[in-house]
Design a protein around this motif. Structure first.
Motif, short mmCIF file in Angstrom:
data_model
loop_
_atom_site.label_atom_id
_atom_site.label_comp_id
_atom_site.label_asym_id
_atom_site.label_seq_id
_atom_site.Cartn_x
_atom_site.Cartn_y
_atom_site.Cartn_z
N LYS A 119 0.84 -1.21 0.00
CA LYS A 119 0.00 0.00 0.00
C LYS A 119 0.87 1.25 0.00
O LYS A 119 0.62 2.20 -0.76
N ASN A 136 1.47 4.38 -2.80
CA ASN A 136 1.34 5.81 -2.49
C ASN A 136 2.57 6.59 -2.96
O ASN A 136 2.45 7.66 -3.56
N ALA A 163 -5.98 0.14 -3.42
CA ALA A 163 -4.55 0.27 -3.75
C ALA A 163 -4.20 -0.56 -4.98
O ALA A 163 -3.43 -0.13 -5.85
N GLN A 192 -4.78 0.98 -8.36
CA GLN A 192 -3.80 1.96 -8.83
C GLN A 192 -2.64 1.31 -9.57
O GLN A 192 -1.87 2.00 -10.24
#
Length: 270
Positions: A79, A83, A126, A129
């Motif tokens: 995760k 980011n 997540a 993405q």
């Protein structure tokens, strides 16, 4: 940090939070969930304000803490990798972002194939993405495995009437893109129709535009032809019905998508 944040003194808020995390890492065996969530929250707030450098320091600190205490293969680390990679991508550091996306993909790939893996909504968000980078690398089958898992989570939450952060229009749209990459135009058409009528970040017009591209692609493809006919609501562009006919020698001769669901028609081959 919270007080500074409420006063919109973002620089002081970030500095105070970093100090808090440094103290926690020096005295605790593992960082508290509260501290990590606060760091992610601060990173997101700065990202939304386009303070990308500040956002990156927050996400990197959270990544450092998670890697240090949970190990580099933990799903929480994935995760954080996503980011950090997202901020790098926004900063046009595409090579660095791709490396981190690949690292996150490796962790998720190990977990998602496990029979006991319970994918939470946060994990699925997540994972979503990662999809653009996989599609850009022509890794369509891997993208589809992720997307199908995310769709399961979204359906489960919908069935239990829970609020979900997952956008099903985005899932269906990317399933359509992956199907196009695999030259499976029947599946692509169905997924794009679902994206168009689901509603979400992907508008009906965007889904229809790609659907029209599918129809052009099949004409130049060496694969069997596909014809699609549709009726539309002139006001909101929502598809009322689609019929997809395939000239394939397989038993599947027609697929029908309507507001009531997907209907498959079969007949003996060829």
């Amino acid at each position: 940090s919270e007080i500074y944040f409420q006063r919109d003194q973002m620089d002081r808020a970030v500095d105070a939070l970093h100090d808090a995390m440094d103290i926690e890492l020096s005295v605790s065996e593992e960082p508290s969930t509260e501290a990590l969530e606060a760091m992610d929250k601060m990173g997101l707030a700065n990202e939304q304000m386009r303070n990308l450098d500040k956002a990156l320091t927050c996400y990197e600190k959270a990544l450092l803490a998670r890697s240090r205490y949970y190990g580099e293969d933990h799903i929480c680390v994935a995760k954080s990798l996503v980011n950090v990679a997202r901020i790098m991508e926004l900063q046009d550091n595409n090579d660095g972002a791709l490396d981190l996306y690949k690292a996150a993909h490796k962790i998720y790939a190990q977990r998602i194939t496990s029979t006991d893996f319970q994918c939470a909504s946060e994990d699925a968000a997540a994972i979503l993405q990662l999809i653009p980078s996989l599609l850009d690398q022509d890794r369509f089958e891997e993208a589809m495995s992720y997307l199908n898992k995310c769709l399961e989570v979204a359906d489960e939450e919908e069935a239990s009437k829970q609020s979900s952060s997952l956008d099903k229009s985005q899932i269906y749209y990317n399933l359509g893109r992956a199907s196009i990459g695999l030259h499976d135009y029947v599946s692509a058409t169905i997924c794009l129709m679902e994206a168009a009528k689901t509603g979400g970040a992907v508008t009906a017009a965007e889904a229809v535009s790609l659907l029209q591209s599918v129809e052009h692609m099949q004409h130049g493809s060496s694969r069997d032809g596909i014809r699609a006919s549709r009726s539309w609501d002139a006001d909101d562009m929502n598809p009322r019905d689609v019929v997809v006919r395939s000239a394939s020698s397989s038993n599947l001769t027609a697929q029908r998508v309507s507001g009531d669901g997907i209907f498959l028609s079969f007949r003996p081959g060829p």
